[in-house]
Scaffold this motif. Structure first.
Motif, mmCIF file in Angstrom:
data_model
loop_
_atom_site.group_PDB
_atom_site.id
_atom_site.type_symbol
_atom_site.label_atom_id
_atom_site.label_comp_id
_atom_site.label_asym_id
_atom_site.label_seq_id
_atom_site.Cartn_x
_atom_site.Cartn_y
_atom_site.Cartn_z
ATOM 1 N N ARG A 21 49.384 -39.350 1.718
ATOM 2 C CA ARG A 21 48.388 -39.429 2.798
ATOM 3 C C ARG A 21 48.817 -38.598 4.005
ATOM 4 N N GLY A 22 50.124 -38.465 4.188
ATOM 5 C CA GLY A 22 50.634 -37.736 5.329
ATOM 6 C C GLY A 22 50.674 -36.227 5.170
ATOM 7 N N LEU A 23 50.368 -35.731 3.953
ATOM 8 C CA LEU A 23 50.396 -34.283 3.711
ATOM 9 C C LEU A 23 49.184 -33.610 4.350
ATOM 10 N N PRO A 24 49.368 -32.415 4.880
ATOM 11 C CA PRO A 24 48.214 -31.690 5.450
ATOM 12 C C PRO A 24 47.246 -31.273 4.339
ATOM 13 N N ARG A 25 45.994 -31.269 4.664
ATOM 14 C CA ARG A 25 44.955 -30.852 3.699
ATOM 15 C C ARG A 25 44.604 -29.401 3.947
ATOM 16 N N ASP A 26 44.386 -28.680 2.862
ATOM 17 C CA ASP A 26 44.004 -27.258 2.990
ATOM 18 C C ASP A 26 42.532 -27.107 3.227
ATOM 19 N N VAL B 270 57.388 -48.989 -4.294
ATOM 20 C CA VAL B 270 57.527 -47.554 -4.562
ATOM 21 C C VAL B 270 56.152 -46.894 -4.572
ATOM 22 N N ARG B 271 55.187 -47.539 -5.194
ATOM 23 C CA ARG B 271 53.815 -47.023 -5.228
ATOM 24 C C ARG B 271 53.287 -46.850 -3.815
ATOM 25 N N ASP B 272 53.457 -47.856 -2.977
ATOM 26 C CA ASP B 272 52.977 -47.781 -1.596
ATOM 27 C C ASP B 272 53.661 -46.658 -0.828
ATOM 28 N N GLN B 273 54.956 -46.481 -1.073
ATOM 29 C CA GLN B 273 55.702 -45.419 -0.398
ATOM 30 C C GLN B 273 55.167 -44.040 -0.818
ATOM 31 N N LEU B 274 54.915 -43.855 -2.104
ATOM 32 C CA LEU B 274 54.379 -42.580 -2.585
ATOM 33 C C LEU B 274 52.992 -42.311 -2.023
#
Length: 76
Positions: A71-76, A62-66
């Protein structure tokens, strides 16, 4: 410095991460403003209480999935 400015800078103030002139402005404001002095004390207490909480007990998968999702979210 006014109260809104102090509230915006409180984390930097507590972390000692601001320049000397700004820190001095914070200290002068705190000496004159009982409300911000109370706010700073409450912020310290809240930070200490949250820091004393145990960390999450997640299964490794679960930790790895989170972590992968963040990591896949875009950075502002």
């Amino acid at each position: 410095m006014n109260c809104a400015e102090f509230v915006e800078l409180v984390t930097e103030f507590l972390d000692g991460a601001m320049g000397e002139p700004t820190e001095l402005r914070c200290l002068v404001h705190l000496a004159r403003c009982e409300g911000c002095e109370t706010y700073l004390d409450q912020f310290r207490q809240t930070s200490a209480a949250v820091g004393a909480l145990p960390g999450p007990n997640l299964p490794p998968a679960v930790r790895d999935q989170l972590l992968g999702a963040f990591r896949g979210l875009p950075r502002d």
